[in-house]
Design an enzyme around this catalytic site. Structure first.
Site, short mmCIF file in Angstrom:
data_model
loop_
_atom_site.label_atom_id
_atom_site.label_comp_id
_atom_site.label_asym_id
_atom_site.label_seq_id
_atom_site.Cartn_x
_atom_site.Cartn_y
_atom_site.Cartn_z
N GLY A 64 0.85 -1.19 0.00
CA GLY A 64 0.00 0.00 0.00
C GLY A 64 0.88 1.23 0.00
CD GLN A 69 3.74 5.40 2.97
OE1 GLN A 69 2.71 4.88 2.57
NE2 GLN A 69 4.83 4.71 3.25
CB CYS A 117 6.41 1.37 6.92
SG CYS A 117 5.75 2.90 6.25
CG LEU A 118 7.09 0.99 0.69
CD1 LEU A 118 6.22 1.43 -0.49
CD2 LEU A 118 8.24 0.11 0.22
CG HIS A 159 0.70 0.11 7.59
ND1 HIS A 159 1.79 -0.34 8.29
CD2 HIS A 159 1.19 1.01 6.68
CE1 HIS A 159 2.87 0.27 7.84
NE2 HIS A 159 2.53 1.09 6.85
CD GLU A 160 -0.66 1.68 3.19
OE1 GLU A 160 -0.36 2.87 3.01
OE2 GLU A 160 0.20 0.79 3.34
CG HIS A 163 1.13 5.84 6.17
ND1 HIS A 163 2.33 6.27 6.68
CD2 HIS A 163 1.34 4.56 5.75
CE1 HIS A 163 3.23 5.29 6.58
NE2 HIS A 163 2.65 4.25 6.03
#
Ligand code: ZN
Length: 206
Positions: A64, A69, A117-118, A159-160, A163
């Site tokens: 995702g 981000q 996480c990216l 999680h997304e 953000h």
């Protein structure tokens, strides 16, 4: 807001630019994203931004990616799990674009999810996530989405949307001894985690 892009990086199958991913420490990751209206969503700028967000998620092999981000404050995130080498145990999730999403737990039951996480390079940690959530959002055309998501996939949605509320998974890690690099995860934690994931997926199918 101007999107920063790596000029040299272009996704393989088109000329869609790959956006730069903000690493932990960048202030944009800590600011709640901005709710957008239907006119802004329908604009060419936002529609092409959504395409870029999808291309960047795929390029980075993320499950995702949220707008914050990639240095953008619109309340938009994308989720997709196919055959993902970064998360081979994750059940598939078809490409989903969420605009102005909210996530509400629909059960008190939680599971211990090993997340990465990216925006947090080479770190994983255990986060308690609700096993079932209601997701409310618009799709990219402004059509309402209201969906219950269960199992491991529920963790991905939480999680997304976190953000977009200015939160990172590390904020929710209560046992900091679970923090590890990806290599240490593979070496010490993966086997037990995959066993837990398989039990979850066999219960919920997702
Ligand atoms: Zn993330």
């Amino acid at each position: 807001m101007v999107h920063r892009t790596f000029e040299s990086k272009v996704s393989e199958d088109s000329n869609v630019p790959i956006l730069e991913i903000a690493p932990i420490g960048e202030p944009i990751l800590r600011r709640p994203a901005r709710v957008i209206d239907r006119d802004e969503l329908a604009s060419e700028a936002t529609q092409s931004f959504i395409d870029d967000l999808i291309a960047t998620m795929r390029h980075a092999k993320g499950a995702g990616l949220a707008a914050t981000q990639v240095y953008d404050d619109r309340r938009i995130c994308v989720i997709e799990v196919g055959d993902n080498p970064r998360y081979p145990y994750k059940p598939k999730i078809p490409l989903t674009v969420l605009v102005n999403p909210t996530v509400t737990p629909i059960t008190e039951e939680t599971f211990a999810n090993y997340e990465g996480c990216l925006s947090v390079p080479d770190l994983r940690g255990v986060v308690d996530r609700a096993v079932g959530v209601k997701v409310e959002a618009w799709d990219r055309h402004g059509e309402p989405i209201e969906r219950e998501i269960w199992g491991l996939s529920a963790g991905t949605f939480q999680h997304e949307v976190d953000h977009l509320d200015g939160l990172l998974f590390v904020d929710r890690v209560t046992d900091t001894t679970t923090l590890c690099t990806w290599k240490a995860f593979e070496r010490h934690h993966r086997e037990a985690f995959v066993t837990r994931v398989e039990a979850l997926v066999s219960r919920f199918g997702s």
